[in-house]
Design a protein around this motif. Structure first.
Motif, PDB file in Angstrom:
ATOM      1  N   VAL A 161      -1.706  -6.903   0.044  1.00  0.00           N
ATOM      2  CA  VAL A 161      -1.582  -7.250   1.375  1.00  0.00           C
ATOM      3  C   VAL A 161      -2.047  -6.206   2.323  1.00  0.00           C
ATOM      4  O   VAL A 161      -2.842  -6.484   3.273  1.00  0.00           O
ATOM      5  CB  VAL A 161      -0.276  -8.079   1.484  1.00  0.00           C
ATOM      6  N   ALA A 162      -1.593  -5.166   2.092  1.00  0.00           N
ATOM      7  CA  ALA A 162      -2.101  -4.019   3.039  1.00  0.00           C
ATOM      8  C   ALA A 162      -3.449  -3.877   3.042  1.00  0.00           C
ATOM      9  O   ALA A 162      -4.081  -3.717   4.094  1.00  0.00           O
ATOM     10  CB  ALA A 162      -1.513  -2.503   2.679  1.00  0.00           C
ATOM     11  N   ALA A 163      -4.159  -3.890   1.962  1.00  0.00           N
ATOM     12  CA  ALA A 163      -5.692  -3.987   1.922  1.00  0.00           C
ATOM     13  C   ALA A 163      -6.421  -4.782   2.583  1.00  0.00           C
ATOM     14  O   ALA A 163      -7.297  -4.577   3.361  1.00  0.00           O
ATOM     15  CB  ALA A 163      -6.128  -3.835   0.416  1.00  0.00           C
ATOM     16  N   ALA A 164      -5.772  -6.334   2.284  1.00  0.00           N
ATOM     17  CA  ALA A 164      -6.388  -7.309   2.945  1.00  0.00           C
ATOM     18  C   ALA A 164      -6.226  -7.102   4.579  1.00  0.00           C
ATOM     19  O   ALA A 164      -7.462  -7.517   5.304  1.00  0.00           O
ATOM     20  CB  ALA A 164      -5.529  -8.533   2.291  1.00  0.00           C
ATOM     21  N   ALA A 165      -5.225  -6.819   4.899  1.00  0.00           N
ATOM     22  CA  ALA A 165      -4.819  -6.754   6.371  1.00  0.00           C
ATOM     23  C   ALA A 165      -5.972  -5.792   6.875  1.00  0.00           C
ATOM     24  O   ALA A 165      -6.473  -5.842   8.068  1.00  0.00           O
ATOM     25  CB  ALA A 165      -3.566  -6.347   6.913  1.00  0.00           C
ATOM     26  N   ARG A 166      -5.933  -4.673   6.331  1.00  0.00           N
ATOM     27  CA  ARG A 166      -6.782  -3.487   6.863  1.00  0.00           C
ATOM     28  C   ARG A 166      -8.291  -4.048   6.640  1.00  0.00           C
ATOM     29  O   ARG A 166      -9.204  -3.839   7.929  1.00  0.00           O
ATOM     30  CB  ARG A 166      -6.786  -2.316   5.845  1.00  0.00           C
ATOM     31  N   GLN A 167      -8.700  -4.792   5.910  1.00  0.00           N
ATOM     32  CA  GLN A 167     -10.267  -5.343   5.770  1.00  0.00           C
ATOM     33  C   GLN A 167     -10.251  -6.280   6.983  1.00  0.00           C
ATOM     34  O   GLN A 167     -11.490  -6.555   7.547  1.00  0.00           O
ATOM     35  CB  GLN A 167     -10.354  -6.225   4.442  1.00  0.00           C
ATOM     36  N   ARG A 168      -9.279  -6.967   7.248  1.00  0.00           N
ATOM     37  CA  ARG A 168      -9.181  -7.786   8.504  1.00  0.00           C
ATOM     38  C   ARG A 168      -9.123  -7.278   9.668  1.00  0.00           C
ATOM     39  O   ARG A 168      -9.201  -7.719  10.922  1.00  0.00           O
ATOM     40  CB  ARG A 168      -8.125  -9.053   8.492  1.00  0.00           C
ATOM     41  N   GLY A 169      -9.110  -5.941   9.838  1.00  0.00           N
ATOM     42  CA  GLY A 169      -9.212  -5.112  11.036  1.00  0.00           C
ATOM     43  C   GLY A 169      -7.825  -5.048  11.888  1.00  0.00           C
ATOM     44  O   GLY A 169      -7.550  -4.811  12.929  1.00  0.00           O
ATOM     45  N   LEU A 170      -6.920  -5.141  10.983  1.00  0.00           N
ATOM     46  CA  LEU A 170      -5.301  -4.617  11.554  1.00  0.00           C
ATOM     47  C   LEU A 170      -5.011  -3.128  11.268  1.00  0.00           C
ATOM     48  O   LEU A 170      -5.574  -2.526  10.438  1.00  0.00           O
ATOM     49  CB  LEU A 170      -4.129  -5.487  10.922  1.00  0.00           C
ATOM     50  N   HIS A 171      -4.034  -2.598  12.316  1.00  0.00           N
ATOM     51  CA  HIS A 171      -3.509  -1.359  11.975  1.00  0.00           C
ATOM     52  C   HIS A 171      -2.376  -1.760  10.968  1.00  0.00           C
ATOM     53  O   HIS A 171      -1.427  -2.502  11.398  1.00  0.00           O
ATOM     54  CB  HIS A 171      -2.930  -1.039  13.444  1.00  0.00           C
ATOM     55  N   VAL A 172      -2.266  -0.818   9.863  1.00  0.00           N
ATOM     56  CA  VAL A 172      -1.432  -1.047   8.751  1.00  0.00           C
ATOM     57  C   VAL A 172      -0.574  -0.152   8.348  1.00  0.00           C
ATOM     58  O   VAL A 172      -1.129   1.112   8.038  1.00  0.00           O
ATOM     59  CB  VAL A 172      -2.314  -1.746   7.601  1.00  0.00           C
ATOM     60  N   THR A 173       0.834  -0.197   8.555  1.00  0.00           N
ATOM     61  CA  THR A 173       1.604   0.776   7.981  1.00  0.00           C
ATOM     62  C   THR A 173       2.251   0.404   6.642  1.00  0.00           C
ATOM     63  O   THR A 173       2.670  -0.902   6.584  1.00  0.00           O
ATOM     64  CB  THR A 173       2.679   1.299   8.860  1.00  0.00           C
ATOM     65  N   LEU A 174       2.292   1.152   5.611  1.00  0.00           N
ATOM     66  CA  LEU A 174       2.771   0.586   4.153  1.00  0.00           C
ATOM     67  C   LEU A 174       3.771   1.743   3.990  1.00  0.00           C
ATOM     68  O   LEU A 174       3.580   2.960   3.841  1.00  0.00           O
ATOM     69  CB  LEU A 174       1.735   0.850   3.421  1.00  0.00           C
ATOM     70  N   VAL A 175       4.987   1.119   3.955  1.00  0.00           N
ATOM     71  CA  VAL A 175       6.355   1.913   3.576  1.00  0.00           C
ATOM     72  C   VAL A 175       6.856   1.951   2.220  1.00  0.00           C
ATOM     73  O   VAL A 175       6.927   0.799   1.718  1.00  0.00           O
ATOM     74  CB  VAL A 175       7.303   1.211   4.739  1.00  0.00           C
ATOM     75  N   GLU A 176       6.896   3.179   1.715  1.00  0.00           N
ATOM     76  CA  GLU A 176       7.377   2.987   0.355  1.00  0.00           C
ATOM     77  C   GLU A 176       8.605   4.092  -0.005  1.00  0.00           C
ATOM     78  O   GLU A 176       8.548   5.204   0.303  1.00  0.00           O
ATOM     79  CB  GLU A 176       6.279   3.382  -0.475  1.00  0.00           C
ATOM     80  N   ALA A 177       9.464   3.328  -0.796  1.00  0.00           N
ATOM     81  CA  ALA A 177      10.801   4.394  -0.995  1.00  0.00           C
ATOM     82  C   ALA A 177      10.444   5.475  -2.078  1.00  0.00           C
ATOM     83  O   ALA A 177      11.005   6.656  -1.732  1.00  0.00           O
ATOM     84  CB  ALA A 177      11.911   3.423  -1.464  1.00  0.00           C
ATOM     85  N   ALA A 178       9.667   5.316  -2.962  1.00  0.00           N
ATOM     86  CA  ALA A 178       9.316   6.182  -3.959  1.00  0.00           C
ATOM     87  C   ALA A 178       8.172   7.467  -3.205  1.00  0.00           C
ATOM     88  O   ALA A 178       7.767   7.357  -2.423  1.00  0.00           O
ATOM     89  CB  ALA A 178       8.732   5.717  -5.076  1.00  0.00           C
ATOM     90  N   ALA A 179       7.911   8.297  -4.122  1.00  0.00           N
ATOM     91  CA  ALA A 179       7.147   9.520  -3.572  1.00  0.00           C
ATOM     92  C   ALA A 179       5.829   9.045  -3.602  1.00  0.00           C
ATOM     93  O   ALA A 179       5.013   9.686  -2.899  1.00  0.00           O
ATOM     94  CB  ALA A 179       7.236  10.765  -4.607  1.00  0.00           C
ATOM     95  N   GLN A 180       5.242   7.969  -4.574  1.00  0.00           N
ATOM     96  CA  GLN A 180       3.912   7.531  -4.693  1.00  0.00           C
ATOM     97  C   GLN A 180       4.059   5.880  -4.831  1.00  0.00           C
ATOM     98  O   GLN A 180       5.193   5.460  -5.379  1.00  0.00           O
ATOM     99  CB  GLN A 180       3.073   8.058  -5.684  1.00  0.00           C
ATOM    100  N   PRO A 181       3.064   5.347  -4.171  1.00  0.00           N
ATOM    101  CA  PRO A 181       2.956   3.817  -4.499  1.00  0.00           C
ATOM    102  C   PRO A 181       2.904   3.558  -5.988  1.00  0.00           C
ATOM    103  O   PRO A 181       2.403   4.538  -6.860  1.00  0.00           O
ATOM    104  CB  PRO A 181       1.683   3.202  -3.782  1.00  0.00           C
ATOM    105  N   LEU A 182       3.633   2.810  -6.641  1.00  0.00           N
ATOM    106  CA  LEU A 182       3.716   2.096  -7.992  1.00  0.00           C
ATOM    107  C   LEU A 182       4.114   3.324  -9.134  1.00  0.00           C
ATOM    108  O   LEU A 182       3.620   3.273 -10.038  1.00  0.00           O
ATOM    109  CB  LEU A 182       2.124   1.818  -8.399  1.00  0.00           C
ATOM    110  N   GLU A 183       4.838   4.285  -8.416  1.00  0.00           N
ATOM    111  CA  GLU A 183       5.093   5.322  -9.259  1.00  0.00           C
ATOM    112  C   GLU A 183       5.829   4.799 -10.491  1.00  0.00           C
ATOM    113  O   GLU A 183       5.788   5.405 -11.630  1.00  0.00           O
ATOM    114  CB  GLU A 183       6.054   6.488  -8.597  1.00  0.00           C
TER     115      GLU A 183
END
Ligand SMILES: Cc1cc2nc3c(=O)[nH]c(=O)nc-3n(C[C@H](O)[C@H](O)[C@H](O)COP(=O)(O)OP(=O)(O)OC[C@H]3O[C@@H](n4cnc5c(N)ncnc54)[C@H](O)[C@@H]3O)c2cc1C
Length: 410
Positions: A161-183
């Motif tokens: 969803v973050a990628a899709a929103a970026r593609q649509r021209g939004l400013h996107v913040t992605l918040v993750e509790a772990a040190a890396q996405p999908l860790e």
């Protein structure tokens, strides 16, 4: 004593696994009454496009309906959730009071998106989740170019969803509790790789932090997200992508074991907490918690499209001839598309205790990782190296013997 063939089969869950089970029942010669119950008002549709093309396609979202075979001859009861199961009387009750008797029952109710955690209960308007078509259309409407979207949770769904929103021209913040996405699913190296893809696309990725509160305007609509770091991120919309929980609430009093999904034996028959089989009841798809050979026989519920397809057909075979078909041992597989990168996996990377990097090329956007558990191959991940997966799949299929990692590509 041979059990008589079922005359009335009820499928609860009118989506991918339920439809595949229904198709397989007819294909395998079932001529009795087939009833398909769905909580949503929609005929079956495909979910993977909901976090991808449905958000990005212009001028409008593409159709997502799953094709229905003309010969299915099913009775559809849509917009009518099942609310309870009585396995002794062999009946399913629907919210509108309808009581459906069955000889065979397929549980295919999938999962529901996890909402805001208790500490953030009652979020303001504009804080969304994504599981179904209606959710996706609401999210799409919020993706107005130039606006700000915060996505909470950088798993596959949040990342897409973050990628899709970026593609649509939004400013996107992605918040993750772990040190890396999908860790947790793919390990730190692959997670860092995916994090680099997000950052290269202009996403503001904040890791090792959580959301502690929301800000809202006088109109009750979200205006920002407060983080544990003390920062506040401005937001016109927020997507909570905090995972999904198997939809088993309606089975609470059924005597079926349902923690973390419907417990199943290797034939996909539903089990009681004492391990005995619930007669005439099978489960398939995201809701089914099935023994996984690659996890040492531990039961896992998988949120994978292919798993729902394969289990739907296997559950149908068990209903028509219990115990006769081979146990369900298909090698799991998963795909995701992120910033134009084709992410593919086979096996169960999440159960590994070691991730061996075979190829790591950020500039060339290629990654290959082999996952092992106690020295044995249990999964593989590729990014833009899909052709490499067939060899891993073959190695993972080998039953019993410790599988060997395929030789690196020339
Ligand atoms: C946005 C999104 C993107 C995804 N992308 C990918 C991807 O890229 N790759 C991949 O491998 N997988 C992906 N998946 C996962 C994949 O879509 C699921 O694994 C698949 O849909 C599971 O099918 P299912 O039939 O088991 O469950 P579901 O598709 O969840 O269907 C369950 C159905 O049961 C209904 N139901 C629930 N409770 C009741 C009740 N009490 N009574 C009657 N009906 C009920 C629900 O309303 C729903 O229609 C994605 C999922 C989502 C949500």
């Amino acid at each position: 004593m041979r059990r008589p063939a079922p005359r009335r089969i009820v499928v609860v869950g009118a989506s991918l696994a339920g439809l595949r089970a229904a198709e397989a029942l007819r294909a395998q010669g079932f001529t009795g009454t087939l009833t398909i119950v769905g909580a949503e008002p929609h005929l079956p549709y495909d979910r993977p496009p909901l976090s991808k093309q449905v958000l990005t396609a212009q001028p409008g979202p593409p159709g997502t309906a799953l094709p229905l075979p003309a010969a299915l001859d099913a009775r559809w009861l849509l917009g009518r959730p099942a609310v309870s199961l009585d396995p002794t009387a062999r009946t399913v009750a629907l919210a509108d009071g309808t009581l459906l008797p069955y000889d065979g029952l397929v549980l295919a109710t999938g999962s529901a998106a996890r909402g805001a955690p208790a500490a953030l209960a009652g979020p303001p308007r504009g804080v969304l989740t994504l599981r179904g078509l209606d959710d996706a259309l609401a999210l799409r409407a919020a993706l107005v170019p130039g606006r700000r979207l915060t996505v909470v949770g950088a798993g596959f769904l949040g990342g897409e969803v973050a990628a899709a929103a970026r593609q649509r021209g939004l400013h996107v913040t992605l918040v993750e509790a772990a040190a890396q996405p999908l860790e947790r699913t793919l390990g730190p190296a692959a997670g860092a790789y995916v994090g680099a893809l997000h950052r290269a696309a202009g996403i503001d990725l904040r890791t090792r932090t959580t959301v502690t509160g929301f800000r809202a305007g006088a109109n009750g609509h979200v205006t920002g997200v407060e983080l544990a770091t003390g920062d506040t991120v401005r937001a016109d919309a927020v997507l909570l992508a905090l995972g999904a929980a198997p939809a088993t609430g309606w089975l609470a009093d059924s005597g079926t074991a349902v923690d973390g999904g419907v417990h199943c034996d290797p034939y996909l028959r539903a089990l009681r907490p004492d391990g005995s089989v619930v007669d005439g009841v099978v489960a398939a798809g995201d809701v089914a918690r099935v023994p996984q050979p690659l996890a040492g026989g531990g039961r896992l519920a998988l949120g994978h499209w292919t798993n729902a397809v394969e289990q739907g057909a296997a559950a149908a075979a068990t209903l028509l001839a219990p115990g006769t078909p081979a146990p369900f041992t298909a090698v799991p597989s998963f795909w995701s598309d992120l910033h134009g990168a084709r992410i593919r996996s086979v096996g169960l990377p999440a159960v590994a205790d070691e991730a061996r990097i075979v190829e790591h090329d950020l500039a060339g956007r290629r990654l290959e990782v082999a996952y092992h558990r106690e020295g044995r191959l249990v999964g593989a991940l590729t990014i833009n190296r899909t052709a490499r997966l067939a060899a891993y799949r073959t190695a993972l299929r080998e039953d019993g013997e410790p599988a060997q990692q395929p030789a690196p590509a020339a």
